[in-house]
Design a protein around this motif. Structure first.
Motif, PDB file in Angstrom:
ATOM      1  N   GLY A 235      -4.739  -5.949 -17.191  1.00 57.16           N
ATOM      2  CA  GLY A 235      -5.450  -5.260 -16.116  1.00 57.16           C
ATOM      3  C   GLY A 235      -5.717  -3.829 -16.491  1.00 57.16           C
ATOM      4  N   PRO A 236      -6.817  -3.276 -15.949  1.00 58.07           N
ATOM      5  CA  PRO A 236      -7.121  -1.874 -16.229  1.00 58.07           C
ATOM      6  C   PRO A 236      -5.978  -0.988 -15.741  1.00 58.07           C
ATOM      7  N   SER A 237      -5.843   0.205 -16.301  1.00 59.47           N
ATOM      8  CA  SER A 237      -4.725   1.045 -15.875  1.00 59.47           C
ATOM      9  C   SER A 237      -4.970   1.556 -14.457  1.00 59.47           C
ATOM     10  N   GLY A 238      -3.884   1.684 -13.721  1.00 61.08           N
ATOM     11  CA  GLY A 238      -3.979   2.143 -12.337  1.00 61.08           C
ATOM     12  C   GLY A 238      -4.242   1.038 -11.336  1.00 61.08           C
ATOM     13  N   THR A 239      -4.231  -0.234 -11.775  1.00 61.86           N
ATOM     14  CA  THR A 239      -4.467  -1.322 -10.822  1.00 61.86           C
ATOM     15  C   THR A 239      -3.188  -1.787 -10.144  1.00 61.86           C
ATOM     16  N   GLY A 240      -2.036  -1.327 -10.633  1.00 63.12           N
ATOM     17  CA  GLY A 240      -0.799  -1.716  -9.968  1.00 63.12           C
ATOM     18  C   GLY A 240       0.036  -2.728 -10.735  1.00 63.12           C
ATOM     19  N   LYS A 241      -0.128  -2.771 -12.051  1.00 61.69           N
ATOM     20  CA  LYS A 241       0.686  -3.695 -12.846  1.00 61.69           C
ATOM     21  C   LYS A 241       2.156  -3.289 -12.813  1.00 61.69           C
ATOM     22  N   SER A 242       2.404  -1.974 -12.984  1.00 66.78           N
ATOM     23  CA  SER A 242       3.796  -1.505 -12.930  1.00 66.78           C
ATOM     24  C   SER A 242       4.376  -1.731 -11.536  1.00 66.78           C
ATOM     25  N   VAL A 243       3.558  -1.492 -10.513  1.00 63.69           N
ATOM     26  CA  VAL A 243       4.020  -1.703  -9.137  1.00 63.69           C
ATOM     27  C   VAL A 243       4.404  -3.165  -8.943  1.00 63.69           C
ATOM     28  N   LEU A 244       3.578  -4.073  -9.459  1.00 64.40           N
ATOM     29  CA  LEU A 244       3.880  -5.504  -9.346  1.00 64.40           C
ATOM     30  C   LEU A 244       5.214  -5.825 -10.026  1.00 64.40           C
TER      31      LEU A 244
ATOM     32  N   ARG B 227       0.846  -1.198   0.000  1.00 68.88           N
ATOM     33  CA  ARG B 227       0.000   0.000   0.000  1.00 68.88           C
ATOM     34  C   ARG B 227       0.874   1.238   0.000  1.00 68.88           C
ATOM     35  N   PHE B 228       0.369   2.307  -0.641  1.00 68.32           N
ATOM     36  CA  PHE B 228       1.023   3.614  -0.583  1.00 68.32           C
ATOM     37  C   PHE B 228       0.127   4.500   0.255  1.00 68.32           C
ATOM     38  N   GLY B 229       0.545   4.853   1.452  1.00 64.56           N
ATOM     39  CA  GLY B 229      -0.297   5.629   2.354  1.00 64.56           C
ATOM     40  C   GLY B 229      -1.540   4.817   2.677  1.00 64.56           C
ATOM     41  N   GLN B 230      -2.715   5.379   2.385  1.00 62.40           N
ATOM     42  CA  GLN B 230      -3.974   4.677   2.670  1.00 62.40           C
ATOM     43  C   GLN B 230      -4.397   3.795   1.495  1.00 62.40           C
ATOM     44  N   GLN B 231      -3.724   3.996   0.346  1.00 59.79           N
ATOM     45  CA  GLN B 231      -4.167   3.363  -0.889  1.00 59.79           C
ATOM     46  C   GLN B 231      -3.587   1.955  -1.008  1.00 59.79           C
ATOM     47  N   VAL B 232      -4.474   0.947  -0.947  1.00 61.60           N
ATOM     48  CA  VAL B 232      -3.999  -0.428  -1.090  1.00 61.60           C
ATOM     49  C   VAL B 232      -3.852  -0.736  -2.576  1.00 61.60           C
ATOM     50  N   ILE B 233      -2.647  -1.120  -2.995  1.00 61.38           N
ATOM     51  CA  ILE B 233      -2.414  -1.399  -4.414  1.00 61.38           C
ATOM     52  C   ILE B 233      -2.429  -2.911  -4.647  1.00 61.38           C
ATOM     53  N   LEU B 234      -1.581  -3.631  -3.938  1.00 61.21           N
ATOM     54  CA  LEU B 234      -1.564  -5.088  -4.064  1.00 61.21           C
ATOM     55  C   LEU B 234      -2.093  -5.672  -2.756  1.00 61.21           C
TER      56      LEU B 234
ATOM     57  N   GLN C 123       9.853  13.896  -5.007  1.00 53.28           N
ATOM     58  CA  GLN C 123       8.556  13.225  -5.137  1.00 53.28           C
ATOM     59  C   GLN C 123       8.071  13.378  -6.570  1.00 53.28           C
ATOM     60  N   GLN C 124       6.984  12.628  -6.854  1.00 55.76           N
ATOM     61  CA  GLN C 124       6.536  12.528  -8.242  1.00 55.76           C
ATOM     62  C   GLN C 124       6.190  13.858  -8.919  1.00 55.76           C
ATOM     63  N   GLY C 125       6.422  13.889 -10.211  1.00 52.15           N
ATOM     64  CA  GLY C 125       5.928  14.971 -11.058  1.00 52.15           C
ATOM     65  C   GLY C 125       6.828  16.180 -11.121  1.00 52.15           C
TER      66      GLY C 125
ATOM     67  N   PHE D 291      10.871  -0.093 -19.235  1.00 52.25           N
ATOM     68  CA  PHE D 291      10.008   0.827 -18.503  1.00 52.25           C
ATOM     69  C   PHE D 291       8.877   1.339 -19.384  1.00 52.25           C
ATOM     70  N   GLN D 292       7.751   1.593 -18.721  1.00 53.79           N
ATOM     71  CA  GLN D 292       6.547   2.007 -19.445  1.00 53.79           C
ATOM     72  C   GLN D 292       6.801   3.246 -20.300  1.00 53.79           C
ATOM     73  N   ASN D 293       7.558   4.205 -19.755  1.00 55.34           N
ATOM     74  CA  ASN D 293       7.810   5.432 -20.519  1.00 55.34           C
ATOM     75  C   ASN D 293       9.245   5.518 -21.026  1.00 55.34           C
TER      76      ASN D 293
HETATM   77  N1  LIG Z   1       5.873   5.366  -5.777  1.00 55.74           N
HETATM   78  C1  LIG Z   1       4.553   5.508  -5.616  1.00 55.74           C
HETATM   79  N2  LIG Z   1       4.072   6.232  -4.590  1.00 55.74           N
HETATM   80  C2  LIG Z   1       2.751   6.383  -4.402  1.00 55.74           C
HETATM   81  N3  LIG Z   1       1.814   5.843  -5.193  1.00 55.74           N
HETATM   82  C3  LIG Z   1       2.220   5.107  -6.232  1.00 55.74           C
HETATM   83  C4  LIG Z   1       3.600   4.910  -6.497  1.00 55.74           C
HETATM   84  N4  LIG Z   1       3.718   4.133  -7.607  1.00 55.74           N
HETATM   85  C5  LIG Z   1       2.466   3.875  -8.005  1.00 55.74           C
HETATM   86  N5  LIG Z   1       1.557   4.456  -7.188  1.00 55.74           N
HETATM   87  C6  LIG Z   1       0.091   4.348  -7.311  1.00 55.74           C
HETATM   88  O1  LIG Z   1      -0.237   2.999  -7.477  1.00 55.74           O
HETATM   89  C7  LIG Z   1      -1.323   2.847  -8.375  1.00 55.74           C
HETATM   90  C8  LIG Z   1      -0.986   1.815  -9.423  1.00 55.74           C
HETATM   91  O2  LIG Z   1       0.020   2.338 -10.279  1.00 55.74           O
HETATM   92  P1  LIG Z   1       0.620   1.520 -11.499  1.00 55.74           P
HETATM   93  O3  LIG Z   1       1.237   0.268 -11.005  1.00 55.74           O
HETATM   94  O4  LIG Z   1       1.518   2.466 -12.209  1.00 55.74           O
HETATM   95  O5  LIG Z   1      -0.663   1.192 -12.369  1.00 55.74           O
HETATM   96  P2  LIG Z   1      -0.696   0.435 -13.757  1.00 55.74           P
HETATM   97  O6  LIG Z   1      -1.476  -0.823 -13.514  1.00 55.74           O
HETATM   98  O7  LIG Z   1      -1.414   1.331 -14.701  1.00 55.74           O
HETATM   99  O8  LIG Z   1       0.703   0.176 -14.190  1.00 55.74           O
HETATM  100  C9  LIG Z   1      -1.593   4.218  -8.927  1.00 55.74           C
HETATM  101  O9  LIG Z   1      -2.766   4.708  -8.296  1.00 55.74           O
HETATM  102  C10 LIG Z   1      -0.408   5.033  -8.549  1.00 55.74           C
HETATM  103  O10 LIG Z   1      -0.794   6.346  -8.268  1.00 55.74           O
END
Ligand SMILES: Nc1ncnc2c1ncn2[C@@H]1O[C@H](COP(=O)(O)OP(=O)(O)O)[C@@H](O)[C@H]1O
Ligand SMILES: [Mg+2]
Lengths: 250, 265
Positions: free
Chosen positions: A34-43, A10-17, B230-232, A84-86
């Motif tokens: 997976g839809p964008s923003g679900t955490g594929k890059s994070v995984l 999780r990042f802060g309050q946001q649970v990603i995986l 931080q980001q951005g 990398f994605q970008n």
């Molecule tokens: N380093 C980070 N710090 C905080 N939030 C992050 C970080 N990396 C990703 N996130 C958040 O995690 C969520 C999933 O991101 P990401 O894995 O990039 O999605 P996608 O599935 O499109 O690749 C997004 O909401 C993003 O804002």
């Protein structure tokens, strides 16, 4: 072999995986949808230890990524190519120097003639001309940058390749070339690959198995046939949407 | 009433939070220093990059550093000349120009100018590399961001900033000398007599020691800020401004601290 077991992040309050179980066998290619923003890059970043899990284990090549020391982690990473994605190209360096940094074997990297041969070879694999080598990333189009990123990732002849949306933003011709490159590397060199993608058709064509990440979990990991036959609504929704856009475009 | 109470109650909380924030910075900064020292063994990587970096910051900063110190030297001469007119012998101008340039103005003005030039550049470059995942990309290739990015920047600064300070001192003194002669009936002999009268060789060392410490602040703080951006685009902007402000304040603190420790031990 790559294996994730019960990975939470999780990042802060946001649970990603939220308890991800995911595995890739030796020599296998798995597409991660997976839809964008679900955490594929994070995984994907968990696999090379760029992000550490809150809990759960990540095993690559029989090594526990989170518990590796600095040197072992660097050694493991040099056997993994990450697209990398970008692009994430080094913008103060030419394309040549970018790809040269991808040659992770230090002996080869210092050998100027090896590099002079290897860099154009990698450029050719991603359908770029040798002249591209002298350019700076800012002088390239988005699609070209993406392909240079792929060339950099494969330059070190990695055992594992992790592609983060390698074909998104590419024209159909080059997307096709990249899809075939992924397949070629897997089949001829036995590279183990994970490919994050939105392109369902490309995923089915290239990969042995497909996985869908949704709501922090892997909903299903199976062959394309199993995927198409699944009754799970999230999978159906994902496939349908893709089908709709294609029929709309046609 | 209500709001006043909450404001009073939230004060300790805010203090506590920023204290924890500061501690976290100290912790991460020390970790970076430790990693930096560990990566010093990879000299094959950092040596050529350090050379490039040193050449670029040396050539890029020389003009502005000389300009600022020339004006500082000239103004010091003109003002001391004005203040002491008729009360003290003219050679005192020589003493004051040399001592104020070498002990204080040369190193401090150079450092403050370079905090804006080199520091801002380091923070912006590394911050951009962080948010565009170039640092992640380097790590994904099994390469150390310390030996590729941080060590070259820090070492280049540690070498070039003292050298720039020596140039700044020389130009400052020469400019002061020249200006004094424009407004006062002071001869070259008077000026050099005054310059040497209170001169101690330690003054030169002190100037360089100061420049060296300032160089540490100008390189390490912005590198740390940029590396942890931080980001951005907003993150890069914030890292850059914070880096310049923190570096400038640190330079002034170090200036006071070194004056106390080295001149009044
Ligand atoms: N380093 C980070 N710090 C905080 N939030 C992050 C970080 N990396 C990703 N996130 C958040 O995690 C969520 C999933 O991101 P990401 O894995 O990039 O999605 P996608 O599935 O499109 O690749 C997004 O909401 C993003 O804002
Ligand atoms: Mg992504």
């Amino acid at each position: 072999m790559i294996e994730l077991r019960g990975v939470h992040k999780r990042f802060g309050q946001q649970v990603i995986l939220n308890g991800v179980d995911f595995s890739v066998e030796e020599g296998e290619t798995v597409a991660l949808l997976g839809p964008s923003g679900t955490g594929k890059s994070v995984l994907l970043k968990h696999i090379i230890g760029l992000i550490h899990p809150d809990s759960g284990t990540i095993i690559v090549d029989d090594l526990n990524v989170a518990s590796l020391g600095r040197k072992e982690l660097a050694a493991l990473r040099s056997t993994i190519g990450y697209v990398f994605q970008n692009g994430a190209l080094f913008d103060s360096m030419t394309v040549f120097e970018n790809i040269r940094l991808g040659i992770t074997d230090e002996k080869c990297n210092r050998d100027a003639s090896y590099c002079a041969a290897r860099v154009p070879e990698c450029l050719a694999l991603v359908n770029l001309t040798p002249e591209t080598a002298a350019k700076f990333p800012a002088e390239l189009s988005g699609g070209m940058r993406k392909r240079v990123g792929i060339a950099r990732a494969i330059a070190g002849r990695p055992k594992y390749l992790l592609y983060d949306e390698p074909t998104s933003g590419l024209d159909p011709v080059n997307a096709d070339i990249i899809d075939r490159l992924v397949k070629h590397l897997a089949e001829t060199l036995g590279v183990t690959s994970v490919m994050v993608t939105h392109d369902v058709r490309g995923a089915f064509r290239v990969s042995d198995r497909v996985a869908l990440l949704s709501d922090g979990k892997i909903v299903l990991q199976g062959t394309p046939q199993e995927f198409l036959a699944s009754a799970d609504l999230r999978i159906k929704a994902f496939l349908e949407r893709d089908f709709d856009t294609h029929s709309f475009a046609a | 009433m209500q709001t006043a109470q909450t404001a009073i109650l939230s004060l300790p909380r805010a203090v506590g939070r920023s204290a924890i924030g500061a501690l976290a910075h100290v912790g991460r900064f020390s970790l970076m220093l430790a990693e930096l020292f560990r990566a010093l063994g990879e000299w094959r990587i950092w040596l050529p990059r350090t050379m490039d970096e040193a050449r670029s910051i040396g050539a890029g900063s020389l003009f502005i550093v000389l300009l600022v110190s020339a004006f500082a030297g000239a103004v010091t001469a003109l003002q001391t000349g004005y203040q002491f007119q008729g009360n003290l012998p003219y050679y005192v101008v020589g003493t004051l120009v040399v001592e104020s340039i070498v002990l204080e103005l040369g190193p401090v003005l150079t450092a403050l100018v370079l905090a804006g030039r080199i520091g801002a550049r380091y923070a912006a470059e590394l911050g951009t590399m962080r948010v565009t995942e170039q640092i992640d990309a380097l790590e994904s290739l099994g390469r150390s961001p310390m030996s590729h990015l941080i060590i070259p920047r820090v070492l280049a600064g540690l070498v070039m900033i003292p050298i720039l300070t020596i140039f700044a001192n020389a130009i400052g003194v020469l400019a002061g000398w020249w200006s004094a002669k424009q407004v006062l009936p002071i001869s070259n002999g008077d000026f050099t007599y005054g310059a040497q009268y209170f001169w101690r060789p330690f003054d030169a060392y002190y100037s360089i020691i100061k420049a060296f410490f300032f160089a540490g602040a100008i390189t390490l703080i912005p590198c740390y800020m940029g590396f942890n951006a931080q980001q951005g685009a907003e993150g890069v902007g914030k890292a850059t401004t914070t880096a310049v402000v923190a570096t400038s304040v640190t330079i002034l603190l170090l200036d006071t601290l070194l004056a106390k420790l080295l001149l009044h031990p």
